[in-house]
Scaffold this motif. Structure first.
Motif, short mmCIF file in Angstrom:
data_model
loop_
_atom_site.label_atom_id
_atom_site.label_comp_id
_atom_site.label_asym_id
_atom_site.label_seq_id
_atom_site.Cartn_x
_atom_site.Cartn_y
_atom_site.Cartn_z
N THR A 389 -51.68 -12.54 5.04
CA THR A 389 -51.42 -11.77 6.26
C THR A 389 -50.04 -11.13 6.18
O THR A 389 -49.08 -11.78 5.75
CB THR A 389 -51.49 -12.73 7.47
OG1 THR A 389 -52.75 -13.41 7.42
CG2 THR A 389 -51.36 -12.00 8.78
N ALA A 390 -49.95 -9.86 6.57
CA ALA A 390 -48.66 -9.18 6.51
C ALA A 390 -48.47 -8.31 7.73
O ALA A 390 -49.43 -7.78 8.30
CB ALA A 390 -48.56 -8.33 5.25
N THR A 391 -47.20 -8.16 8.13
CA THR A 391 -46.87 -7.22 9.19
C THR A 391 -46.16 -6.02 8.56
O THR A 391 -45.65 -6.10 7.43
CB THR A 391 -45.94 -7.86 10.24
OG1 THR A 391 -44.82 -8.42 9.56
CG2 THR A 391 -46.66 -8.94 11.02
N GLY A 392 -46.11 -4.91 9.30
CA GLY A 392 -45.43 -3.71 8.83
C GLY A 392 -45.33 -2.72 9.97
O GLY A 392 -45.98 -2.91 11.01
N LYS A 393 -44.53 -1.66 9.76
CA LYS A 393 -44.35 -0.68 10.84
C LYS A 393 -45.68 -0.02 11.19
O LYS A 393 -45.93 0.36 12.32
CB LYS A 393 -43.33 0.38 10.42
CG LYS A 393 -41.88 -0.10 10.53
CD LYS A 393 -40.89 1.03 10.38
CE LYS A 393 -40.82 1.57 8.95
NZ LYS A 393 -40.30 0.57 7.97
N THR A 394 -46.53 0.17 10.17
CA THR A 394 -47.83 0.80 10.35
C THR A 394 -48.87 -0.08 9.68
O THR A 394 -48.52 -0.99 8.92
CB THR A 394 -47.84 2.18 9.67
OG1 THR A 394 -47.52 1.96 8.28
CG2 THR A 394 -46.83 3.14 10.27
N VAL A 395 -50.15 0.22 9.92
CA VAL A 395 -51.21 -0.51 9.21
C VAL A 395 -51.07 -0.23 7.71
O VAL A 395 -51.25 -1.12 6.88
CB VAL A 395 -52.61 -0.13 9.74
CG1 VAL A 395 -53.70 -0.78 8.90
CG2 VAL A 395 -52.75 -0.54 11.21
#
Ligand code: AMP
Ligand code: GLY
Length: 431
Positions: A389-395
């Protein structure tokens, strides 16, 4: 508070990861948990379908609050049994969990309360089901009534295929007793999304929406699984669509369940098809989605525990949750053979390297710690094994990071889809 989570998948790892950080939580247990969950909670060797064992474990550990992850113990009445033992727990009663436990109950409930869904018939007789199929024509959808781990739905392109689906469920019993009764329904065109609301019996608090990828193969091909990946936000659910879903789907359900004497408390998860005529409900689940829960937890800024307690206490009115602006993507790594019989016991390496990738958290979905030649290793123990699982500014950014995490993992017997989030990424590239 002493807290216990029931389950042992990626959803439960994400829940434990979130709950463990709560200042309200003094001790965290998980039954049965898995090798990843053991890093953040004390795992108890009780399976999630052993209701008596779970109640006994909760009593022994003096648990104040139980959170039930999977549907099977909810449908079997775990929340009722815990209540009878004086233990507070998050999730619907068995009576309210019928929304997920029986597709026939769910479809009739939709009818009683004018909740938009696909036209359907329900059958305990194969010949009558086939006659209905002949009359409706293809494409058409055949569903087992009971729980089938997300696999009990067959989308049929022609009538012969639909007849074969009826036979496989009702005669060959490929889903066991879940296929004693079947639902045959209209094929809906549109884009799918998962919508979640926290419900306290009367009030519903919308959570963020997500989209998952049910098919096993890239480009959404091949048989259905429990979900091969998920992302949030879901661009198809904008503020206007959320308002419609709350008004047309969620609130009529909350009011209808209360009126029928089975008030719903817990997470109401609507699987929706957003059609040209608006949202239509494909199914209800009575728990967090997996792997949707992983992306939800990655985006949640507020403390989850007080929100879950407020839902149980009927105090959601005036409650609010804060979310990060960032997007999140979860990629499932599954064991060779899934969604058929997965190959178990193979060694997974590189988990530490994956966790070091910026924005990445590796949730374990089906793992076990073992000693091999005197060395501690993590091995695969299930169909869906990891949720990277990762987060980021955009998909787009979250997706790139999640695959960087995947690529750091050395596990030749594992596989994943390479296109999780493609719809959102395509939209971002256009804008
Ligand atoms: P369910 O478990 O009922 O959500 O069904 C599994 C998947 O089958 C859904 O996520 C959809 O992709 C697909 N599906 C189910 N029902 C329909 C329908 N009536 N029309 C089109 N696709 C469907
Ligand atoms: N990912 C779909 C589910 O949890 O049922």
């Amino acid at each position: 508070m002493r807290v216990m989570v029931v389950g042992g998948g990626g959803r439960e790892h994400a829940l434990c990861w979130g709950l463990g950080a709560s200042p309200l939580c003094s001790a965290l247990f998980c039954a049965p948990g898995n090798a990843g969950i053991a890093d953040v909670a004390t795992c108890l060797p009780v399976n999630s379908d052993d209701l008596a064992g779970l109640v006994a474990a909760a009593q022994k550990e003096k648990i104040d609050f139980v959170i039930v992850g999977p549907e099977a113990p909810l449908v079997a009445g775990l929340v009722d049994r815990l209540a009878a033992a004086g233990i507070k727990s998050f999730g619907p009663t068995a009576k309210a969990a019928r929304l997920e436990g029986s597709k026939a109950f769910m479809k009739d409930f939709f009818n009683r309360h004018c909740i938009p869904t696909a036209a359907y018939g329900r059958f305990t007789d194969a010949a009558k089901a086939k006659a209905f199929i002949d009359q409706k024509g293809a494409p058409i959808v055949v569903k087992a009534d009971g729980l089938a781990a997300g696999k009990g739905v067959i989308l049929c392109e022609d009538i012969a295929e639909a007849h074969a689906a009826v036979d496989s469920m009702m005669t060959d019993k490929i889903f066991g007793a879940a296929g004693n009764e079947i639902v045959v329904e209209e094929f809906l065109e549109g884009e799918e999304a998962s919508f979640f609301a926290l419900v306290d019996g009367a009030v519903a608090l919308p959570l963020v929406a997500a989209q998952d990828h049910k098919a096993v193969g890239d480009g959404d091909t091949g048989p259905n699984t429990g979900g091969m990946g998920a992302y949030s936000p879901a661009p198809i659910i904008d503020a206007g669509m959320q308002t419609r879903i709350m008004a047309e789907v969620i609130m009529p359900t909350v009011r209808g369940m209360a009126a029928e004497g089975a008030p719903f408390k817990g997470v109401l998860f609507a699987g929706l098809m957003i059609t040209k005529d608006g949202p239509k409900t494909l199914e209800f689940n009575v728990r967090f989605g997996d792997p949707e829960c992983e992306v939800l937890m990655a985006r949640l800024k507020s403390d989850l525990l007080p929100a879950l307690i407020a839902a149980v206490d009927g105090q959601l009115k005036n409650f609010d949750l804060r979310w990060r602006d960032e997007a999140a993507v979860a990629v499932i790594m599954a064991a060779e053979g899934y969604p058929g019989t997965p190959k178990n016991g193979t060694i997974i390496a590189g988990l530490d390297a994956a966790a070091k990738v910026e924005g990445v958290t590796v949730f374990h979905a089906g793992t076990k710690a073992e000693l091999r030649d005197g060395k501690a290793v993590i091995v695969a123990n299930g169909g869906r094994v990891l949720a990277v699982t990762a987060t980021g500014k955009t998909v787009t950014e979250a997706q790139a990071r999640a695959y960087r995490g995947v690529d750091a993992i050395r596990w030749p017997e594992g596989f994943c889809r390479r296109d999780i989030g493609w719809r959102a990424v395509a939209r971002e590239q256009k804008s």
